[in-house]
Design an enzyme around this catalytic site. Sequence first.
Site, PDB file in Angstrom:
ATOM      1  N   CYS A 204      67.781  12.221  42.259  1.00 62.54           N
ATOM      2  CA  CYS A 204      66.353  12.199  41.943  1.00 62.54           C
ATOM      3  C   CYS A 204      65.636  12.945  43.061  1.00 62.54           C
ATOM      4  CB  CYS A 204      65.812  10.791  41.744  1.00 62.54           C
ATOM      5  SG  CYS A 204      65.795   9.760  43.214  1.00 62.54           S
TER       6      CYS A 204
ATOM      7  N   CYS B  44      65.453  11.453  37.416  1.00 63.96           N
ATOM      8  CA  CYS B  44      64.003  11.675  37.411  1.00 63.96           C
ATOM      9  C   CYS B  44      63.727  13.058  36.844  1.00 63.96           C
ATOM     10  CB  CYS B  44      63.384  11.489  38.785  1.00 63.96           C
ATOM     11  SG  CYS B  44      63.558  12.869  39.909  1.00 63.96           S
TER      12      CYS B  44
ATOM     13  N   CYS C 292      69.449  23.065  39.760  1.00 64.55           N
ATOM     14  CA  CYS C 292      70.443  22.313  40.525  1.00 64.55           C
ATOM     15  C   CYS C 292      71.606  23.223  40.905  1.00 64.55           C
ATOM     16  CB  CYS C 292      70.951  21.127  39.715  1.00 64.55           C
ATOM     17  SG  CYS C 292      69.757  19.782  39.596  1.00 64.55           S
TER      18      CYS C 292
END
Length: 277
Positions: free
Chosen positions: A123, A199, A207
């Site tokens: 998150c 989240c 990412c």
Amino acid sequence: MEELIPLRLSILGHPQRLAVFRLLMRRYPDQVPAGEISAALDIKASTLSSYLSALMQADLVTKTREGTWLRYQINMATTRETLDSLFLDCCRGRPDLCTSYQPFAAPEEHQMADRKYNVLFICTGNSARSIFAEAILNSKGQDRFQVFSAGTQPQSSLNPIAVEMLKAKGHDINALRSKNVEEFIGEGAPEFDFVFTVCDQAANEECPTWDGQPISAHWGMPDPVKATGTDAEKSLAFHQAYGVLNHRLQGFAALPIEQLDQISLQSAVDEIARTSE
């Protein structure tokens, strides 16, 4: 379908339309408000509208209305259809030509029933939701999972309400700390079997490309840290977040991972994402 493939490739050939598509892929199975997409990618609302219209024309994205809100979601059926067509046409169905797309068999040692699976929860702040997930799965699956959590912009310390709640529920908090996701990138980092974002903000960000092609999914939920109101109302937000994660991870820990192929596992963790309580 044949005439749609060139259209889809042409539309995805535009860098910002591709960025919208990739964000919605990371957020799948969420239905994402246009305003959130605009803010995450820094695209003007009018420009974003034209990009989304093009993606819908190609049947890659669907739209639903909730009151005055318009929400957008990847059309996974047509996306898979497009990838399948490319694989069969361009690669002639040969896995040796398109290995990176073709699901691969895990090494024999990865199929052993007694191995531990590495799981990472991400998150933004790594102070509450991902910490909850790390503690819960450590409790539920000590013999099957090695669990980690991290933040894209981690806080300097864990949220005190989250810590007290974990203590009250009997979790061992001694090893818990806020960590940067960069700790888990590069030489010496664990090779993950599963990577979950919990989240929306973290899922909206690009990412890392994880080694080993782990199963990944978005298990988004409201941030209890942002709850306002009385102390009781704030506490309720943390209890709700814990409850959702506890229910999801109970389902995840029960999956017969050793018996499922990669596609079945991906479908299973996507379905768990729809569990809200």
